[in-house]
Design an enzyme around this catalytic site. Structure first.
Site, short mmCIF file in Angstrom:
data_model
loop_
_atom_site.label_atom_id
_atom_site.label_comp_id
_atom_site.label_asym_id
_atom_site.label_seq_id
_atom_site.Cartn_x
_atom_site.Cartn_y
_atom_site.Cartn_z
N GLU A 288 28.27 -12.37 -102.21
CA GLU A 288 29.10 -13.53 -102.56
C GLU A 288 29.43 -14.33 -101.29
OE1 GLU A 288 29.52 -14.33 -105.72
OE2 GLU A 288 28.43 -12.50 -106.13
N TRP B 204 26.51 -16.40 -100.70
CA TRP B 204 26.49 -17.62 -101.54
C TRP B 204 27.33 -18.71 -100.88
CZ3 TRP B 204 23.55 -19.29 -105.36
CH2 TRP B 204 22.89 -18.38 -106.18
N TRP C 296 24.17 -38.50 -120.30
CA TRP C 296 25.34 -37.70 -120.64
C TRP C 296 26.20 -38.43 -121.66
CZ3 TRP C 296 24.82 -32.94 -118.91
CH2 TRP C 296 24.15 -32.69 -117.71
N ASN D 190 35.52 -16.39 -111.43
CA ASN D 190 34.16 -16.95 -111.29
C ASN D 190 33.38 -17.00 -112.60
OD1 ASN D 190 31.78 -17.86 -109.77
ND2 ASN D 190 30.98 -15.84 -110.33
N TRP E 152 28.36 -33.35 -115.42
CA TRP E 152 28.95 -32.32 -114.56
C TRP E 152 29.88 -32.90 -113.50
CZ3 TRP E 152 27.62 -32.89 -109.40
CH2 TRP E 152 26.48 -33.66 -109.12
N TRP F 165 28.87 -26.23 -109.99
CA TRP F 165 28.69 -27.18 -111.10
C TRP F 165 27.23 -27.51 -111.32
CZ3 TRP F 165 31.36 -28.64 -115.15
CH2 TRP F 165 32.71 -28.27 -115.19
#
Ligand SMILES: Cc1cc2nc3c(=O)[nH]c(=O)nc-3n(C[C@H](O)[C@H](O)[C@H](O)COP(=O)(O)OP(=O)(O)OC[C@H]3O[C@@H](n4cnc5c(N)ncnc54)[C@H](O)[C@@H]3O)c2cc1C
Length: 479
Positions: free
Chosen positions: A284, A287, A316, A351, A369, A392
């Site tokens: 993590e 990331w 969208w 998360n 988004w 996102w």
């Protein structure tokens, strides 16, 4: 000879331990050292920084002042409207106080980089040296690259390389500097106001205590109590299975290096069964670095553009009512609504729930988004452009190494997996607490006697929405 006066400009590194710029500013034992923080409320508003995050930093600076005082370093808090005003403000202040050099850790977002370039030239014009350091990541951007020198876009090979660099070079955590010989201990504070920063005491002090010590304690307690089980627990919404260190890492109250060093230590002494928990947690942190490297390698993501540019062709849906229902936790999907309440009530979201709610907004409601990204930034105590944008764009399938567009989460199945006994849902949606462990995930499912329930019906049919999203993405690939 005049005693040199150094200033360390604190931004996302509000700490005394393991702070590269601070260590450099303190290298000359004779120098007077001041730490400077510049509040920029109008800039924060344009960057959608959440009130709860500003409240956190505000409270933390007060404790940081005390720890800096013991080191003989004064903490100065200045204020101006926005980044454009910073070069002039800095030049004035540094000249007034006879400062010979400024030290700061780099930030990698485009506006922040531009600001620092302006500061650097303005200071050069008045004869003040400025020194900039890579400190924010465990391994700085540009140092984990493919054989041809390009930035990675896929996480797994990035992580492999990242881990091998760490294996080779180790991790160096720097202690706080020794107390200064020449010291000033004043705290100079120009108070700022930030429109969105009213935060209930229950959230601020109770959930998110400030100070470097609080962050260290949280890290050690998490690693000792839950680190070994992290892999099994991290996707369970009702468990305290993750570190909740993100606000501290985002503001730099603790460095990611400190986290990694402690996790590696425990991993070294863990039995093979438990080491997987620490390995997963280290992933993590990787990331976190990965998304920061993406910002530098692919700066268009800082400009509200999709990483996969072709997805900017998606049409969208514009629907204020649906968007408000999502924001306010009124979608009729309990796991989504409970998660949105968690965000509003605590400034933080688990998360797995961030993934579920983001996937729901983009794939079930088919809403852009960017609206979700902005809403999260406005409410998260750990709001961070790289991680938020990365998360996102992952969920919307517009990002690098994102969820493939056809892997659309089913919110009810996700709910059953991440909150099997409905404990999390009951905590944030007490109106559903009487439902049993099966009904709670889908109160209006056929056969449920949800009579008189004060809870909205689902605002969308998941299967229909899924078909629409799949068709929209498929059409894109034909363009
Ligand atoms: C849609 C979406 C938006 C997100 N927005 C943010 C954000 O604004 N700020 C933020 O810090 N994280 C964000 N994340 C990543 C992640 O959800 C949080 O970092 C995590 O939930 C924080 O909880 P924790 O500290 O208990 O994490 P732990 O599980 O204990 O992880 C330790 C640390 O690793 C880092 N980390 C963990 N997961 C990720 C990830 N996927 N990407 C980048 N870093 C990660 C964080 O710094 C975190 O504190 C987002 C994820 C998604 C899906």
């Amino acid at each position: 000879m005049k005693t040199p006066h150094h200033v360390v400009w604190l931004r996302q590194d509000l700490r005394s331990i393991d702070n590269t710029a601070l260590v450099a500013a303190c290298e000359n034992p004779e120098a007077i050292v001041s730490a400077l923080y510049i509040a920029t409320p109008k800039q924060w508003l344009t960057h959608d920084v959440a009130g709860v995050r500003i409240d956190f930093e505000h409270r933390h600076l007060q404790t940081l002042h005390l720890s800096f005082a013991t080191l003989g370093i004064q903490l100065v808090v200045l204020q101006c409207d926005n980044y454009a005003a910073i070069p002039a403000l800095l030049c004035r202040w540094l000249q007034q106080h006879g400062v010979s050099a400024l030290f700061a850790n780099k930030q990698y977002e485009l506006n922040e980089q531009a600001r620092d370039q302006h500061v650097s030239s303005a200071l050069a014009n008045i004869g003040v040296a400025s020194h900039w350091f890579d400190d924010l990541c465990i391994i700085p951007p540009g140092h984990v690259v493919k054989a041809d020198g390009d930035y990675y876009t896929v996480f797994t090979p990035f992580k492999r390389n990242w881990l091998s660099i760490i294996e080779q070079h180790g991790i160096h955590v720097m202690p706080a500097p020794v107390p200064r010989k020449n010291r000033i201990n004043a705290m100079l504070w120009s108070p700022w106001t930030y429109p969105a920063s009213h935060v209930p005491e229950s959230v601020s002090q109770h959930l998110w205590p400030v100070g470097e010590e609080a962050a260290q304690q949280r890290l050690l307690q998490f690693l000792d109590d839950d680190g070994a089980h992290y892999k099994d627990q991290r996707d369970l919404a009702a468990e305290n299975g993750t570190s909740t260190l993100s606000p501290y890492l985002a503001a730099g109250v603790i460095s990611a290096r400190q986290g990694l060093q402690q996790a590696r230590l425990r991993r070294l002494h863990a039995n093979p069964q438990n080491s997987i928990g620490f390995d997963t947690w280290i992933s993590e942190l990787c990331w976190r670095d990965f998304y920061k490297h993406i910002l530098v390698g692919f700066p268009h993501v800082c400009r509200h553009q999709a990483f996969k540019r072709e997805t900017d062709q998606l049409q969208w849906r514009h629907d204020d009512a649906l968007f408000s229902a999502w924001c306010e936790g009124r979608t009729g999907f309990p796991i989504v609504d409970a998660a949105m309440k968690q965000l509003q009530q605590t400034g933080w979201m688990h998360n797995r729930l961030r993934m579920i709610t983001a996937m729901f907004l983009t794939k079930d409601l088919f809403i852009d988004w960017r609206l979700g990204e902005q809403f999260f930034m406005r409410h998260l105590i750990d709001g961070d452009l790289s991680a938020n944008n990365g998360g996102w764009q992952w969920s919307a399938s517009t990002g690098n190494d994102a969820a493939p567009y056809f892997r659309i989460f089913n919110p009810v199945l996700q709910s059953q997996k991440c909150d099997p006994d409905g404990r999390f849902i009951r905590q944030f949606l007490p109106e559903l607490s009487a439902l049993d462990n099966k009904q709670i995930h889908e109160p209006y499912a056929k056969g449920n006697a949800a009579v008189g329930l004060r809870y909205p019906r689902p605002i969308v049919d998941h299967n229909e929405a899924r078909q629409h999203t799949l068709a929209s993405f498929k059409a894109l690939s034909l363009l």
